[in-house]
Design a protein around this motif. Sequence first.
Motif, short mmCIF file in Angstrom:
data_model
loop_
_atom_site.label_atom_id
_atom_site.label_comp_id
_atom_site.label_asym_id
_atom_site.label_seq_id
_atom_site.Cartn_x
_atom_site.Cartn_y
_atom_site.Cartn_z
N LEU A 149 -13.67 32.29 29.37
CA LEU A 149 -13.11 31.22 28.57
C LEU A 149 -13.72 29.93 29.09
O LEU A 149 -13.68 29.66 30.29
CB LEU A 149 -11.59 31.19 28.77
N VAL A 150 -14.30 29.14 28.19
CA VAL A 150 -14.92 27.90 28.61
C VAL A 150 -14.10 26.74 28.08
O VAL A 150 -13.71 26.72 26.91
CB VAL A 150 -16.36 27.77 28.06
N LEU A 151 -13.88 25.77 28.93
CA LEU A 151 -13.05 24.64 28.55
C LEU A 151 -13.82 23.37 28.90
O LEU A 151 -14.23 23.17 30.04
CB LEU A 151 -11.74 24.71 29.34
N ALA A 152 -14.02 22.51 27.91
CA ALA A 152 -14.71 21.25 28.15
C ALA A 152 -13.69 20.13 28.12
O ALA A 152 -12.83 20.10 27.23
CB ALA A 152 -15.79 21.01 27.09
N MET A 153 -13.83 19.24 29.08
CA MET A 153 -12.84 18.18 29.21
C MET A 153 -13.49 16.81 29.22
O MET A 153 -14.72 16.69 29.15
CB MET A 153 -12.07 18.37 30.51
N ALA A 154 -12.65 15.80 29.35
CA ALA A 154 -13.17 14.44 29.50
C ALA A 154 -13.91 14.34 30.83
O ALA A 154 -13.84 15.23 31.66
CB ALA A 154 -12.01 13.46 29.47
N SER A 166 -22.00 20.37 23.22
CA SER A 166 -22.62 19.27 22.51
C SER A 166 -21.90 17.98 22.85
O SER A 166 -20.71 18.00 23.20
CB SER A 166 -22.55 19.50 21.00
N SER A 167 -22.63 16.89 22.74
CA SER A 167 -22.00 15.62 23.11
C SER A 167 -22.27 14.58 22.05
O SER A 167 -22.91 14.84 21.04
CB SER A 167 -22.56 15.15 24.45
N ASP A 196 -13.48 27.52 24.11
CA ASP A 196 -13.92 28.69 23.35
C ASP A 196 -13.98 29.87 24.30
O ASP A 196 -14.06 29.71 25.52
CB ASP A 196 -15.29 28.46 22.70
N SER A 197 -13.96 31.05 23.72
CA SER A 197 -14.07 32.21 24.58
C SER A 197 -14.90 33.29 23.91
O SER A 197 -14.97 33.38 22.70
CB SER A 197 -12.67 32.73 24.93
N PHE A 255 -23.19 12.14 28.22
CA PHE A 255 -22.10 11.39 27.59
C PHE A 255 -20.96 12.34 27.26
O PHE A 255 -20.99 13.52 27.55
CB PHE A 255 -22.62 10.69 26.33
N MET A 256 -19.99 11.79 26.61
CA MET A 256 -18.75 12.54 26.35
C MET A 256 -19.02 13.84 25.58
O MET A 256 -19.74 13.85 24.60
CB MET A 256 -17.84 11.62 25.51
N THR A 257 -18.41 14.90 26.05
CA THR A 257 -18.57 16.20 25.40
C THR A 257 -17.71 16.26 24.15
O THR A 257 -16.56 15.82 24.17
CB THR A 257 -18.09 17.31 26.35
N ARG A 258 -18.26 16.83 23.10
CA ARG A 258 -17.47 16.96 21.89
C ARG A 258 -17.02 18.38 21.65
O ARG A 258 -15.92 18.63 21.20
CB ARG A 258 -18.29 16.49 20.67
N SER A 259 -17.93 19.31 21.90
CA SER A 259 -17.59 20.67 21.53
C SER A 259 -18.28 21.64 22.47
O SER A 259 -19.34 21.34 23.03
CB SER A 259 -18.08 20.90 20.09
N VAL A 260 -17.63 22.78 22.64
CA VAL A 260 -18.25 23.82 23.45
C VAL A 260 -18.02 25.16 22.75
O VAL A 260 -16.95 25.40 22.19
CB VAL A 260 -17.65 23.78 24.88
N ARG A 261 -19.05 25.98 22.74
CA ARG A 261 -18.92 27.28 22.07
C ARG A 261 -19.62 28.34 22.91
O ARG A 261 -20.72 28.11 23.42
CB ARG A 261 -19.58 27.26 20.68
#
Lengths: 278, 342
Positions: A155-160, A217-218, A149-150, A200-206
Motif C-alpha cells: 500500500l503506497v501513501l503519498a502525503m504533504a 505525480s506532482s 493506492d495499493s 514539488f507537492m505530490t498530487r497522486s500516486v498509483r
Amino acid sequence: MTADVELQGPSDAITALSFHPSDPDRLLASSWDASIRLYNASSPSDVKTYTPSRAPVFDVTWGANDSSKVYSGGLDRSVIETDVETSTYRVIANHDDAVKCVKYLESANCLVSASWDSTLRLHDPRSSTPANSSSSVSAPLPSKAFSMDSAGDKLVLAMAQRHVLIYDHRNLSSALSSNSEQQSTTTIEPYQKRENSLKFMTRSVRCMPNGKGYASSSIEGRVAVEYFDQSSEVQKGHFAFKCHRATVDGVDTVYPVNALAFHPMCVFSSPLLRVGFG
Amino acid sequence: MPLKKELCRNFQRGSCQYGERCKFLHPTQQQSRPNALGFGMHGGSNQQQKPNPFGFGVQSSPQPRAAADFAMQHNQFKPFENKWTRFSPISNASGTSSHHSDNHNQSGNHKCTDPESCKRVIVEDFEHERPSWKLTCYGHCKYAPCDISGDISYEELRAAAYDDAKRGLTLQSIVERERNALNFKLSELENLLRSPYVAPPSSTASQSTRLGFGANTFSSSAQNSGQSVALSFGVLHASSSAGGSSPYVPSNTALGSLSSSSTFQQTASAFGQSYLPSGVSQQMPNPTNNNFNIVVGQKAVDDQQKNNVHQSGHETRDASVWLKEKWSPGEIPEEAPPDIFI
C-alpha cells in the motif's frame, strides 16, 4: 472496438473514480456534490446515486468482491459504508479531519483510510461495533495524506511535504487482527519511508498492476516511477518524465498532473488529467 | 566513443525517457563503457561510499583529483542515478558533481557542502519548472526533505473556504486570506532562492539569480509598475546596506551595474509581477474556489521564522507595493508601511 461511452456526471467536481475489481462495467464516482454515483458502462443511462452524507466525498472504493458494499470518506471526517443495493449507510469510523483516501484491501480484509489529520486508520468493516471504538487501529503519519493506492501486497501513501510511506498488507492485517484480540494499542510499522523524488507537492500516486512499484505525480508536470525493491540494481531503474507542459505565449507553462492510472494490461503508466478543479 | 551519435537533447534537459535504450548520446553512459576498467574501479569505491548522503564523501576521497574528477563526476551519475537528471549541462560543468549523485538509499541527509550548486538547482527549478499551483512545498534534492514546507492541496483550500463561509466570513475576507497565503508562499520561495542555506553565497551571484528569476515565467506587462519596482530594488538595497543587517548586502558595484542595465527594469517588472498572484490585478477568478485555512497562517509563521535568514526578502515584497504610485484594487496592502518608507 467499442465506442466511447459518455456518462452523465455529477453536478460538481469529481474527486475519485473506481472500477469494480472484477466487473469492468461498473464504475463508482465520488464528487464534491456529496454524491457517490454508480455507473454501468454498458448501459450509460443506468446511474444510481447515493448520498452517504451532506459533505463532499473525497474517495470511494469497492468493498469485498462479492459484497455490495462501497466505502467512502469525505469532508465530514467519517468513513461510511454504503450498500449499493439497499441504499443504506453505516458509519464505520471517524477521523479528526477530512478523510482523503479510502481503500479496501481484499487480501488483508481490511479497510484503510487516510486523512488530513495525519493518521492512517485500519478498520474491520465486518465488525458491527460502533465507530471510534477500539476496532480501529490508528497510525500516525508524518503529514497530511494526499493520495493512496495499493497493488499486490503493498500500500503506497503519498502525503504533504513529499513524504511517501509504503506499507505491507501483511503488517496491516496482523495489526488489525491483533488489535481486535488484545484491545490494546498496536503500532503499524511502515515497510518503507521515502521522500518523493519529485520536488514539488505530490498530487497522486498509483501502484503498478504487477505490484513491483508505483508512479507518483506532482504539480510540476512530472511523473516519477519507482520500485519497491531497495536493491541498487532495481533502484537504477527509477526514472521520471515531464509531461503536461505547454508553451503559452512563449512561456513554458507547467501544469500539475492530478491523476494517474495504469492500464491493467500495459506495463507503462498513462498519466491522465491536468489542472485544478473539475 | 561512437562519433556518429548526436548528443541527446532530452538528456541534457533532464527529460529523456529512453535512458539506456536511447539512440542518442548520453554523456555518462557512453563514456563509461570504453573506460570500463578505469571507471569500474572508481565506481567500485564510489559504491562503497554511497551510504554517505549524496556521495559527498566521494569528493574528498583519496583518489587523484586530476583525471578522477571527470571520472567521478560521470560515475556518480551512472551507477546510482537513473538516466534522468534535472541538472542542465551548465551545472554539470561546474565540477560540483557531488550534488548530482542522488541518494537512492533514501537516507536523505543532504548536507549542502556546495551551496553554489544547490542554489543553481533552485534557480533553475524556479525558472523552468515553476508550477501553476503556488501553494506547494519544495525540496531541491530529490530524496531529501523539503526546503519549504507547508503545501496546501486544492481540496484543502476549497474545504477551508467552506469552513470560513460557514463561520460567516465574507467572500472578500476569504479571498484576502488566500491572497496573503499566496504572497507569503511566494516570498518564502524568494527567500529560499536568495539564501538556501546558512553558508553565504557570493552576493553578486545572488543578485544575478534574482534578476533572471521572473523573466521567463511571467510576461512583463505594466511597464510603469516596472519602473517603481526597479526603484524599490535600489531603495531596498540602499536601506539594507545602511542597516547592515543582512549578510547579502550587495557591493556598490553590483548595485550600480544593476540599475544601469536596461534589461534590469524589464526583468524587475516581471519579477515584481511574480509576487502578486496573477489574478490579482484583474479580478480574482472564481473566488469560491479560493480559500485559506487559519492553520496555514500558523504554519506560515513557523516557516517564516525558519526561512528568513534575513528580513529583506519579506520586505522586498512590501517594498515594491509601497513604492507604487497607484494601486490597483487587488493590491492594497493591509498592513502599515514599514518604517523605512515613512
